[in-house]
Motif scaffolding. Structure first.
Motif, mmCIF file in Angstrom:
data_model
loop_
_atom_site.group_PDB
_atom_site.id
_atom_site.type_symbol
_atom_site.label_atom_id
_atom_site.label_comp_id
_atom_site.label_asym_id
_atom_site.label_seq_id
_atom_site.Cartn_x
_atom_site.Cartn_y
_atom_site.Cartn_z
ATOM 1 N N GLN A 252 0.834 -1.201 0.000
ATOM 2 C CA GLN A 252 0.000 0.000 0.000
ATOM 3 C C GLN A 252 0.869 1.252 0.000
ATOM 4 N N ARG A 253 1.901 1.270 0.818
ATOM 5 C CA ARG A 253 2.784 2.436 0.885
ATOM 6 C C ARG A 253 3.512 2.630 -0.447
ATOM 7 N N CYS A 254 3.969 1.538 -1.046
ATOM 8 C CA CYS A 254 4.666 1.643 -2.331
ATOM 9 C C CYS A 254 3.708 2.079 -3.439
ATOM 10 N N LEU A 255 2.470 1.580 -3.408
ATOM 11 C CA LEU A 255 1.481 2.021 -4.401
ATOM 12 C C LEU A 255 1.233 3.513 -4.297
ATOM 13 N N MET A 256 1.169 4.025 -3.091
ATOM 14 C CA MET A 256 0.900 5.449 -2.905
ATOM 15 C C MET A 256 2.091 6.306 -3.322
ATOM 16 N N ARG A 257 3.276 5.714 -3.454
ATOM 17 C CA ARG A 257 4.453 6.463 -3.895
ATOM 18 C C ARG A 257 4.537 6.559 -5.410
ATOM 19 N N LEU A 258 3.729 5.768 -6.119
ATOM 20 C CA LEU A 258 3.713 5.845 -7.583
ATOM 21 C C LEU A 258 3.025 7.140 -8.014
ATOM 22 N N PRO A 259 3.415 7.696 -9.146
ATOM 23 C CA PRO A 259 2.681 8.850 -9.676
ATOM 24 C C PRO A 259 1.220 8.446 -9.939
ATOM 25 N N GLU A 260 0.313 9.397 -9.762
ATOM 26 C CA GLU A 260 -1.118 9.109 -9.888
ATOM 27 C C GLU A 260 -1.465 8.429 -11.206
ATOM 28 N N ALA A 261 -0.940 8.926 -12.300
ATOM 29 C CA ALA A 261 -1.279 8.370 -13.613
ATOM 30 C C ALA A 261 -0.845 6.910 -13.716
ATOM 31 N N GLN A 262 0.329 6.590 -13.204
ATOM 32 C CA GLN A 262 0.804 5.211 -13.245
ATOM 33 C C GLN A 262 -0.003 4.334 -12.304
ATOM 34 N N ARG A 263 -0.309 4.848 -11.113
ATOM 35 C CA ARG A 263 -1.063 4.068 -10.135
ATOM 36 C C ARG A 263 -2.456 3.745 -10.661
ATOM 37 N N GLU A 264 -3.102 4.720 -11.293
ATOM 38 C CA GLU A 264 -4.443 4.483 -11.839
ATOM 39 C C GLU A 264 -4.443 3.369 -12.870
ATOM 40 N N VAL A 265 -3.503 3.435 -13.805
ATOM 41 C CA VAL A 265 -3.430 2.425 -14.862
ATOM 42 C C VAL A 265 -3.123 1.059 -14.267
ATOM 43 N N LEU A 266 -2.173 1.002 -13.352
ATOM 44 C CA LEU A 266 -1.804 -0.266 -12.727
ATOM 45 C C LEU A 266 -2.995 -0.882 -11.999
ATOM 46 N N LEU A 267 -3.739 -0.074 -11.272
ATOM 47 C CA LEU A 267 -4.880 -0.595 -10.526
ATOM 48 C C LEU A 267 -6.013 -1.036 -11.440
ATOM 49 N N LEU A 268 -6.274 -0.279 -12.482
ATOM 50 C CA LEU A 268 -7.341 -0.653 -13.402
ATOM 51 C C LEU A 268 -7.023 -1.951 -14.132
ATOM 52 N N SER B 204 -4.545 -4.374 -13.229
ATOM 53 C CA SER B 204 -4.264 -5.536 -12.389
ATOM 54 C C SER B 204 -5.362 -5.815 -11.368
ATOM 55 N N LEU B 205 -5.895 -4.806 -10.740
ATOM 56 C CA LEU B 205 -6.906 -5.018 -9.706
ATOM 57 C C LEU B 205 -8.298 -5.202 -10.292
ATOM 58 N N GLU B 206 -8.649 -4.396 -11.270
ATOM 59 C CA GLU B 206 -9.989 -4.461 -11.849
ATOM 60 C C GLU B 206 -10.053 -5.322 -13.099
ATOM 61 N N ASP B 207 -8.906 -5.802 -13.568
ATOM 62 C CA ASP B 207 -8.831 -6.728 -14.698
ATOM 63 C C ASP B 207 -9.472 -6.159 -15.964
ATOM 64 N N LEU B 208 -9.219 -4.876 -16.216
ATOM 65 C CA LEU B 208 -9.716 -4.238 -17.424
ATOM 66 C C LEU B 208 -8.671 -4.342 -18.528
ATOM 67 N N GLY B 209 -9.112 -4.350 -19.762
ATOM 68 C CA GLY B 209 -8.206 -4.382 -20.908
ATOM 69 C C GLY B 209 -7.612 -3.014 -21.171
ATOM 70 N N TYR B 210 -6.545 -2.993 -21.976
ATOM 71 C CA TYR B 210 -5.867 -1.738 -22.276
ATOM 72 C C TYR B 210 -6.800 -0.731 -22.939
ATOM 73 N N GLU B 211 -7.656 -1.206 -23.853
ATOM 74 C CA GLU B 211 -8.568 -0.303 -24.552
ATOM 75 C C GLU B 211 -9.558 0.336 -23.578
ATOM 76 N N GLU B 212 -10.069 -0.477 -22.634
ATOM 77 C CA GLU B 212 -11.011 0.066 -21.653
ATOM 78 C C GLU B 212 -10.323 1.097 -20.757
ATOM 79 N N VAL B 213 -9.100 0.788 -20.327
ATOM 80 C CA VAL B 213 -8.359 1.719 -19.479
ATOM 81 C C VAL B 213 -8.073 3.009 -20.242
ATOM 82 N N ALA B 214 -7.738 2.882 -21.516
ATOM 83 C CA ALA B 214 -7.484 4.078 -22.332
ATOM 84 C C ALA B 214 -8.740 4.935 -22.422
ATOM 85 N N ARG B 215 -9.884 4.298 -22.586
ATOM 86 C CA ARG B 215 -11.144 5.033 -22.667
ATOM 87 C C ARG B 215 -11.463 5.702 -21.325
ATOM 88 N N ILE B 216 -11.230 4.994 -20.224
ATOM 89 C CA ILE B 216 -11.529 5.532 -18.902
ATOM 90 C C ILE B 216 -10.630 6.726 -18.572
#
Length: 176
Positions: free
Chosen positions: A105-121, A123-135
């Motif tokens: 959790q601490r390491c995730l919060m140290r990531l830049p927001e843009a990187q953290r959002e993409v990583l979470l969408l 890996s955590l939400e199991d969305l495809g690249y196209e869906e993440v790009a749209r979001i």
């Protein structure tokens, strides 16, 4: 509201929204507020949702936009943000835990927001690249780049927290 999706389909996405909001904000109270704001905005703007399109992606887009707006508002209200790396020596580390969830959790919060959002969408939400790009409103290539950088940086941060206590491996020497 005849063309609105049934409330049960909206309610079914609340656990996913809460999980993503908690990972984004790092705080349970802020996450609940973000989910509440997302649901309010979704109810206010049903007419903007295209029937037959992915409701989950639309909700995540709303949440993403609300989170970004909130972060920008906080910057304007607070003035200047200080990166964690600049004050890392001054922060007190929590007591060592048997699991790595606090470190993650601490390491995730140290990531830049843009990187953290993409990583979470992805890996955590199991969305495809196209869906993440749209979001997130960025090209697919940018999503892939941010994801790669986020994974690499997270790996460095996690390894760094483990190797600080362990001695480093001696570098290889060249022999002739």
């Amino acid at each position: 509201m005849a063309d609105a999706p049934p409330a049960t389909s909206l309610v079914g996405h609340i656990p996913d929204l809460r999980r993503y909001a908690r990972a984004l904000t790092g705080d349970g109270w802020s996450a609940d507020d973000l989910v509440q704001d997302t649901l309010e905005r979704a109810c206010e703007r049903w007419q903007l949702w295209a029937a037959g399109s992915d409701l989950r992606a639309w909700l995540f887009t709303l949440m993403h936009n609300l989170f970004i707006d909130g972060a920008r508002r906080a910057v304007r209200q607070q003035g200047q943000r200080v990166p964690v790396e600049d004050v890392g020596d001054e922060l007190v580390a929590p007591a060592p835990a048997s699991d790595q969830s606090l470190d993650l959790q601490r390491c995730l919060m140290r990531l830049p927001e843009a990187q953290r959002e993409v990583l979470l969408l992805v890996s955590l939400e199991d969305l495809g690249y196209e869906e993440v790009a749209r979001i997130t409103g960025v090209p697919v290539g940018t999503v892939m780049s941010r994801l790669s950088r986020a994974r690499g940086r997270l790996r460095e941060l996690m390894d760094g927290s483990r190797t600080r206590a362990a001695p480093a491996v001696a570098p290889l020497r060249r022999l002739k």
